[in-house]
Scaffold this active site. Structure first.
Site: not given
Ligand code: SDX
Length: 393
Positions: A229, A270, A328
């Site tokens: 987050h 996201h 971010d």
């Molecule tokens: C913020 O909620 C909000 O609004 C948050 C925020 C706010 O203003 O409050 O916007 C601020 O928190 C932004 C996000 C910051 N976090 C990061 O940048 C950390 C890296 N991002 C990941 O951890 C991830 O993208 C999340 C946590 C943000 C979202 O996770 P999800 O919901 O599990 O992502 P998803 O379901 O869309 O994933 C789909 C696929 C998955 O692979 P499969 O199982 O389908 O094969 O994409 C993959 C995930 O493993 N994936 C990534 C990835 N993010 C998702 N693979 C590699 N790198 C990534 N960053």
């Protein structure tokens, strides 16, 4: 095994909530605050205008803007006793740990007279938090640096005051560069609110029990700290520094795609956006402005970031999963260029998000029909069974 999940109307009252504050269309990459697009607010309004909009639902006219700005500016000092709370922390404590502790302590300063059913009391809570959170944040930094706290001044802009409290010392006053001041203000706006994200939902759930609002904001700070987050901006810089050179980008992109490797590309993806995060676009433009102003156009981390973004946006793994840069991805590069250490990045996110948290708290508490949140669960544990004495286990 555990019976069919029966629909319970109460479930909606805990799992999702109505709000008029922020609208997100993740598929289209749209973010509106009270109907205004984020890119217009970030480039045309200043942060305090956006704070007014989030709290009251309308952009302020000139008189309202002047009154709101002067009220905030005149509440920026914290109680001298609050400074004592910092002294309980080791100097090497993470600033987020300090901030969560000190903001929770505010609940001990404003509790006896606080009546959250009184709209004016709720407004004073909002003013106090918006006004004092930059002072508290800068004090976290000064404490970990071993430098004396710098008092806010009533004649400075919101962002200018923050930069002064961060970088001035008794030996020399920090000269605020207007380009950096504008960039800092814009970063605050880009982080001000984001609908029901993890930390805002935490504040709402804590607040739904009628708990002290300052303690609820501290709960939001705790939730924001996680690397998935708000901690992502610090994690992006750590990742870029670990990549170190453009030649190693492919190696890290491969790791991000490897399911056996917990590494994720920080700053990408996201929970809601399956398109470009509209905040990331403004952040990237701000990044170019700041580094241009500071003559850092060739900053190696920026070059790695831009190359990494280009590769990821062309990679089918990321395209298939609609993974785009989020808010971010570029913010950390700007903060580093301004001179802010990485362990303060999430503190700045928390500073900026405080107005969103308190606006959501106020929206909930001011609705007389609100009830305590009670998320339902799907039980997947053991069926009922008989207890056995230890001799028979
Ligand atoms: C913020 O909620 C909000 O609004 C948050 C925020 C706010 O203003 O409050 O916007 C601020 O928190 C932004 C996000 C910051 N976090 C990061 O940048 C950390 C890296 N991002 C990941 O951890 C991830 O993208 C999340 C946590 C943000 C979202 O996770 P999800 O919901 O599990 O992502 P998803 O379901 O869309 O994933 C789909 C696929 C998955 O692979 P499969 O199982 O389908 O094969 O994409 C993959 C995930 O493993 N994936 C990534 C990835 N993010 C998702 N693979 C590699 N790198 C990534 N960053």
């Amino acid at each position: 095994g555990h019976g069919v999940f029966t629909f319970d109307p109460g479930f909606l009252s805990t799992a999702s909530c109505e709000s008029k504050i922020t609208f997100i269309d993740g598929g289209k990459g749209v973010l509106l605050h009270r109907g205004y697009p984020i890119d217009q607010l970030a480039t045309q309004s200043d942060y305090l205008e956006v704070c007014y909009l989030l709290l009251y639902g309308e952009l302020p006219d000139q008189k309202q803007k002047e009154h709101f700005t002067s009220t905030v500016q005149n509440h920026t000092m914290v109680h001298e006793q609050l400074a004592a709370f910092y002294k309980g922390f080791r100097r090497d404590a993470h600033p987020m740990a300090i901030m969560a502790g000190v903001v929770a302590a505010l609940s001990a300063f404003y509790h006896d007279s606080l009546d959250i059913t009184d709209p004016h009391h709720r407004e004073v809570c909002a003013f106090r938090l918006i006004a004092k959170i930059p002072t508290i944040a800068a004090m976290c930094y000064k404490y970990t640096k071993g430098q004396p706290f710098v008092y806010p001044r009533n004649d400075q802009s919101y962002a200018g005051n923050f930069l002064r409290m961060m970088f001035s010392t008794p030996c020399s006053d920090y000269q605020v560069n207007p380009v950096l001041e504008r960039a800092m203000d814009r970063i605050f706006t880009l982080h001000a609110d984001h609908e029901q994200n993890a930390s805002t939902s935490t504040v709402r759930l804590a607040g739904s029990s009628g708990a002290n609002p300052f303690a609820c904001i501290a709960a939001g700070i705790a939730a924001l700290w996680g690397p998935a987050h708000g901690g992502a901006n610090e994690a992006v810089l750590t990742m870029l520094e670990e990549i170190g050179d453009e030649s190693r980008i492919d190696e890290f992109v491969a790791r991000a795609k490897d399911k056996n490797d917990p590494f994720r590309l920080m700053g990408f993806g996201h929970r809601v956006y399956k398109n470009f995060d509209p905040r990331a676009k403004v952040m990237k433009q701000t990044c170019d402005e700041v580094l241009g102003e500071l003559g850092l156009d060739n900053d190696p981390l920026l070059k790695i970031a831009k190359r990494l973004e280009q590769i990821a946006l062309e990679d089918e793994y990321f395209i298939e999963r609609s993974l785009y840069p989020n808010v971010d991805f570029y913010s950390g590069i700007i903060l580093k260029a301004i001179g802010i250490p990485t362990n303060m990045f999430t503190v700045i996110f928390a500073l900026a998000r405080t107005v969103g948290w308190i606006a959501h708290w106020n929206e909930m508490i001011s609705d007389p029909s609100y009830r305590i949140g009670r998320p339902r669960q799907l039980y997947t544990g053991e069926d009922k069974r008989e207890w056995k004495p230890v001799s028979e286990r």
